[in-house]
Design an enzyme around this catalytic site. Structure first.
Site, PDB file in Angstrom:
ATOM      1  N   VAL A   1       0.821  -1.210   0.000  1.00 58.39           N
ATOM      2  CA  VAL A   1       0.000   0.000   0.000  1.00 58.39           C
ATOM      3  C   VAL A   1       0.857   1.264   0.000  1.00 58.39           C
ATOM      4  CG1 VAL A   1      -1.599   1.349   1.446  1.00 58.39           C
ATOM      5  CG2 VAL A   1      -1.999  -1.084   1.063  1.00 58.39           C
TER       6      VAL A   1
ATOM      7  N   ASP B   1      10.485   3.399   6.535  1.00 56.54           N
ATOM      8  CA  ASP B   1      10.161   2.017   6.893  1.00 56.54           C
ATOM      9  C   ASP B   1      11.184   1.547   7.919  1.00 56.54           C
ATOM     10  OD1 ASP B   1       8.330  -0.283   5.171  1.00 56.54           O
ATOM     11  OD2 ASP B   1       9.781  -1.016   6.648  1.00 56.54           O
TER      12      ASP B   1
ATOM     13  N   ARG C   1      14.521  -3.373   2.988  1.00 61.43           N
ATOM     14  CA  ARG C   1      13.530  -2.806   2.066  1.00 61.43           C
ATOM     15  C   ARG C   1      13.986  -1.418   1.587  1.00 61.43           C
ATOM     16  NH1 ARG C   1       9.480  -3.343  -1.593  1.00 61.43           N
ATOM     17  NH2 ARG C   1       7.623  -2.119  -1.173  1.00 61.43           N
TER      18      ARG C   1
ATOM     19  N   THR D   1      -1.916  -4.450   9.567  1.00 60.19           N
ATOM     20  CA  THR D   1      -2.877  -4.634  10.660  1.00 60.19           C
ATOM     21  C   THR D   1      -3.308  -6.103  10.654  1.00 60.19           C
ATOM     22  OG1 THR D   1      -4.478  -3.643   9.117  1.00 60.19           O
ATOM     23  CG2 THR D   1      -3.786  -2.291  10.964  1.00 60.19           C
TER      24      THR D   1
ATOM     25  N   THR E   1      -5.993  -0.815   7.254  1.00 60.58           N
ATOM     26  CA  THR E   1      -7.368  -1.268   7.463  1.00 60.58           C
ATOM     27  C   THR E   1      -7.596  -1.526   8.947  1.00 60.58           C
ATOM     28  OG1 THR E   1      -7.273  -2.323   5.325  1.00 60.58           O
ATOM     29  CG2 THR E   1      -9.051  -3.022   6.788  1.00 60.58           C
TER      30      THR E   1
ATOM     31  N   CYS F   1      -6.035  -9.340   3.637  1.00 59.07           N
ATOM     32  CA  CYS F   1      -7.178  -8.428   3.544  1.00 59.07           C
ATOM     33  C   CYS F   1      -8.478  -9.183   3.757  1.00 59.07           C
ATOM     34  CB  CYS F   1      -7.176  -7.721   2.185  1.00 59.07           C
ATOM     35  SG  CYS F   1      -5.857  -6.520   2.072  1.00 59.07           S
TER      36      CYS F   1
ATOM     37  N   ARG G   1       2.438 -14.557   2.402  1.00 64.52           N
ATOM     38  CA  ARG G   1       1.977 -14.460   3.785  1.00 64.52           C
ATOM     39  C   ARG G   1       0.490 -14.799   3.874  1.00 64.52           C
ATOM     40  NH1 ARG G   1       3.607  -8.521   4.889  1.00 64.52           N
ATOM     41  NH2 ARG G   1       2.694  -8.450   2.813  1.00 64.52           N
TER      42      ARG G   1
HETATM   43  N1  LIG Z   1      -1.956  -5.455   0.430  1.00 62.54           N
HETATM   44  C1  LIG Z   1      -3.181  -5.093   0.075  1.00 62.54           C
HETATM   45  O1  LIG Z   1      -3.723  -5.539  -0.909  1.00 62.54           O
HETATM   46  C2  LIG Z   1      -3.953  -4.074   0.870  1.00 62.54           C
HETATM   47  C3  LIG Z   1      -5.027  -3.427   0.252  1.00 62.54           C
HETATM   48  C4  LIG Z   1      -5.744  -2.489   0.960  1.00 62.54           C
HETATM   49  C5  LIG Z   1      -5.406  -2.228   2.288  1.00 62.54           C
HETATM   50  N2  LIG Z   1      -4.366  -2.894   2.872  1.00 62.54           N
HETATM   51  C6  LIG Z   1      -4.050  -2.548   4.258  1.00 62.54           C
HETATM   52  O2  LIG Z   1      -2.954  -1.649   4.244  1.00 62.54           O
HETATM   53  C7  LIG Z   1      -2.109  -1.878   5.363  1.00 62.54           C
HETATM   54  C8  LIG Z   1      -0.699  -2.173   4.904  1.00 62.54           C
HETATM   55  O3  LIG Z   1      -0.707  -3.369   4.139  1.00 62.54           O
HETATM   56  P1  LIG Z   1       0.472  -3.793   3.171  1.00 62.54           P
HETATM   57  O4  LIG Z   1      -0.040  -4.950   2.379  1.00 62.54           O
HETATM   58  O5  LIG Z   1       1.014  -2.614   2.460  1.00 62.54           O
HETATM   59  O6  LIG Z   1       1.532  -4.321   4.239  1.00 62.54           O
HETATM   60  P2  LIG Z   1       3.043  -4.795   3.953  1.00 62.54           P
HETATM   61  O7  LIG Z   1       3.302  -5.838   4.962  1.00 62.54           O
HETATM   62  O8  LIG Z   1       3.233  -5.074   2.504  1.00 62.54           O
HETATM   63  O9  LIG Z   1       3.908  -3.507   4.278  1.00 62.54           O
HETATM   64  C9  LIG Z   1       3.951  -2.892   5.487  1.00 62.54           C
HETATM   65  C10 LIG Z   1       5.277  -2.178   5.646  1.00 62.54           C
HETATM   66  O10 LIG Z   1       5.232  -1.497   6.877  1.00 62.54           O
HETATM   67  C11 LIG Z   1       6.509  -1.614   7.491  1.00 62.54           C
HETATM   68  N3  LIG Z   1       6.318  -1.391   8.922  1.00 62.54           N
HETATM   69  C12 LIG Z   1       5.835  -2.224   9.859  1.00 62.54           C
HETATM   70  N4  LIG Z   1       5.806  -1.604  11.055  1.00 62.54           N
HETATM   71  C13 LIG Z   1       6.300  -0.362  10.859  1.00 62.54           C
HETATM   72  C14 LIG Z   1       6.517   0.743  11.715  1.00 62.54           C
HETATM   73  N5  LIG Z   1       6.211   0.700  13.002  1.00 62.54           N
HETATM   74  N6  LIG Z   1       7.048   1.858  11.180  1.00 62.54           N
HETATM   75  C15 LIG Z   1       7.359   1.920   9.857  1.00 62.54           C
HETATM   76  N7  LIG Z   1       7.176   0.905   9.000  1.00 62.54           N
HETATM   77  C16 LIG Z   1       6.637  -0.221   9.504  1.00 62.54           C
HETATM   78  C17 LIG Z   1       6.966  -2.998   7.125  1.00 62.54           C
HETATM   79  O11 LIG Z   1       8.374  -3.107   7.246  1.00 62.54           O
HETATM   80  C18 LIG Z   1       6.472  -3.110   5.691  1.00 62.54           C
HETATM   81  O12 LIG Z   1       7.450  -2.688   4.761  1.00 62.54           O
HETATM   82  C19 LIG Z   1      -2.764  -3.013   6.157  1.00 62.54           C
HETATM   83  O13 LIG Z   1      -3.613  -2.458   7.111  1.00 62.54           O
HETATM   84  C20 LIG Z   1      -3.588  -3.717   5.106  1.00 62.54           C
HETATM   85  O14 LIG Z   1      -4.687  -4.388   5.658  1.00 62.54           O
HETATM   86  C21 LIG Z   1      -3.611  -3.792   2.186  1.00 62.54           C
END
Ligand SMILES: NC(=O)c1ccc[n+]([C@@H]2O[C@H](COP(=O)([O-])OP(=O)(O)OC[C@H]3O[C@@H](n4cnc5c(N)ncnc54)[C@H](O)[C@@H]3O)[C@@H](O)[C@H]2O)c1
Length: 436
Positions: free
Chosen positions: A11, A29, A34, A80, A115, A255, A326
């Site tokens: 995201v 990050d 990364r 989340t 989310t 999700c 995952r």
């Molecule tokens: N992947 C999807 O398709 C999607 C779609 C819509 C919404 N979401 C929501 O968006 C959010 C993020 O999802 P994602 O898929 O991008 O996750 P992800 O796991 O791909 O990425 C999350 C990133 O956050 C970093 N991170 C973790 N804790 C941190 C912190 N305290 N400070 C800074 N960086 C930190 C991690 O190192 C990672 O690079 C979630 O709530 C998810 O439910 C995801």
């Protein structure tokens, strides 16, 4: 305007790249690897090409808190997940809020993209921002919530092409946040009336998909017992103008299979025990075991002995054309088959072999096929990647519909009496022995 994205995953990164074409943007990050990769123009999620990263010429990456102090809009997109009891695990969100709280200044805006359940931003995150910054909410700083709708692996519905919900903690903040997103989201925005409404909208979007897929899975369970091909029934029913085109299948990822638990957790905290949402979850979570059982039945029908049989699983990522493994529910099929004494090999051109091994333990996994006329994308090959050597299996389970699999002849992987179960309906009925 200086924007800081916290959490550069599926995201955060695409959004950072959109903002980084127009505004000074910092991507923060906690994962140094990364950040190193992104600084070298490589996105391991394969969502952005190095050209698209380069086009974001105002975007910089960091792991250092000091580098983000000068931002005035913070956008948080950290994971989340749920814990082992399927309750929301807000640890990353709390940690990220602490990070932002430490650098927050008067007049700043913090927008959450992760989310969550309705109320989470104001009840859980805002107090942390206030505590860590010493500032007062809606006087010194403002918040917003703008859920993300991207679909990993989908190169058509990219972040700027999907209409985006926005919201803010005051009418002025909401307008400012909406204007900011409007400047990069080509498809436009929808300004929700409150943060809670925006949070709830996101939670139900994924819950609706989950329940609809659960209905299809229930139909597959019924038709499986009746000896009717579910795909054929859906094709026939789909000719009605208002029949919804959902398909049965595994529901993994972070999700659709996770977000409904955020909603049910909140519902239970106010004394309502959701029935439809949770029964959908139960059906979807049971599909891996069902697929394994169907495969065992086919093996027996074909005269193979189950114990010691060799099975090949096509695909281990949580969805097609995406490297994310995952919370992939393919592992449920694998574990169940292993319980019956079946030896498992996995073939997945998208999965990172080392990551798959780390996540799911010792699975024999290939990510290249030799001579089958397919594959190879340099990025998808990892060191230690096994090469499929033409070995024949007693059973084949088609678990993920990666594009690369479409041109396969599934029979080429199995022995003469081999059993083929197609979870995704990827192959013609005549080529397989069973479908979901
Ligand atoms: N992947 C999807 O398709 C999607 C779609 C819509 C919404 N979401 C929501 O968006 C959010 C993020 O999802 P994602 O898929 O991008 O996750 P992800 O796991 O791909 O990425 C999350 C990133 O956050 C970093 N991170 C973790 N804790 C941190 C912190 N305290 N400070 C800074 N960086 C930190 C991690 O190192 C990672 O690079 C979630 O709530 C998810 O439910 C995801």
């Amino acid at each position: 305007m200086k924007i800081c994205l916290i959490g550069l995953g599926y995201v955060g990164l695409p959004l950072a790249a959109e903002f980084g074409r127009l505004y000074e943007t910092i991507g923060f990050d906690i994962n140094q690897k990364r950040i190193d990769e992104l600084q070298n123009g490589y996105d391991r999620t394969l969502e952005l090409t190095s050209e698209r990263l380069k086009a974001a010429d105002k975007l910089e990456f960091t792991t250092r808190l000091e580098d983000i102090r000068s931002a005035n809009v913070y956008i948080i997109s950290v994971p989340t997940p749920i814990d082992s009891h399927k309750n929301p695990d807000l640890t990353p969100l709390i940690k990220a809020s602490e990070t932002v709280g430490k650098v927050l200044s008067k007049g700043d805006i913090v927008v959450y993209e992760s989310t969550v359940y309705p109320g989470c931003t104001e009840e859980e995150c805002v107090p942390i921002l206030e505590k860590c910054s010493g500032l007062t909410f809606n006087e010194d700083f403002y918040c917003g919530y703008s859920p993300e709708r991207i679909n990993p692996g989908d190169k058509e519905h990219t972040v700027s092409q999907i209409r985006k919900i926005t919201s803010g903690s005051s009418p002025e903040a909401a307008a400012k946040i909406d204007d900011l997103y409007k400047s990069v989201i080509v498809a436009g925005t929808f300004k929700a009336s409150s943060i809670k409404v925006a949070e709830a909208a996101k939670a139900i979007e994924n819950s609706q998909r989950d329940v609809n897929i659960a209905f299809m899975n229930e139909l597959a369970l019924i038709f499986g017992r009746l000896g009717i091909d579910t795909n054929e029934v859906l094709e026939a029913a789909g000719t009605k103008w208002n029949f919804l085109p959902f398909r049965p299948g595994l529901v993994g990822g972070h999700c659709i299979g996770v977000d409904p638990y955020y909603l049910t957790y909140k519902a239970e905290s106010v004394g309502y025990h959701p029935q439809v949402i949770l029964s959908g979850r139960r059906i979807n979570d049971g599909m891996g075991a069902y697929v394994a059982l169907q495969t065992i039945k086919l093996l027996i029908k074909k005269g193979s002995s189950v114990r010691g049989a060799k099975a090949l699983i096509l695909g281990v990522t949580f969805k097609e054309n995406c490297p994310d493994i995952r919370n992939s529910r393919v592992i449920d099929i694998i574990r169940e088959l292993e319980e019956f004494g079946v030896a498992i090999s996995v073939f997945d051109p998208w999965a990172d072999i080392e990551e798959a091994k780390r996540e799911y333990g010792a699975i024999k996994i290939y990510n290249r096929v030799n001579g089958a006329g397919v594959l190879t994308n340099e990025n998808k090959e990892t060191a230690g990647g096994g090469r499929y050597n033409g070995e024949k299996f007693d059973a084949l389970v088609v678990a993920v519909a990666h594009n690369e699999f479409k041109s396969f002849n599934p029979r080429s992987f199995v022995t003469e009496n081999g059993a083929i179960y197609d979870v995704k309906g990827l192959y013609d009925r005549s080529q397989v022995d069973g479908r979901l």
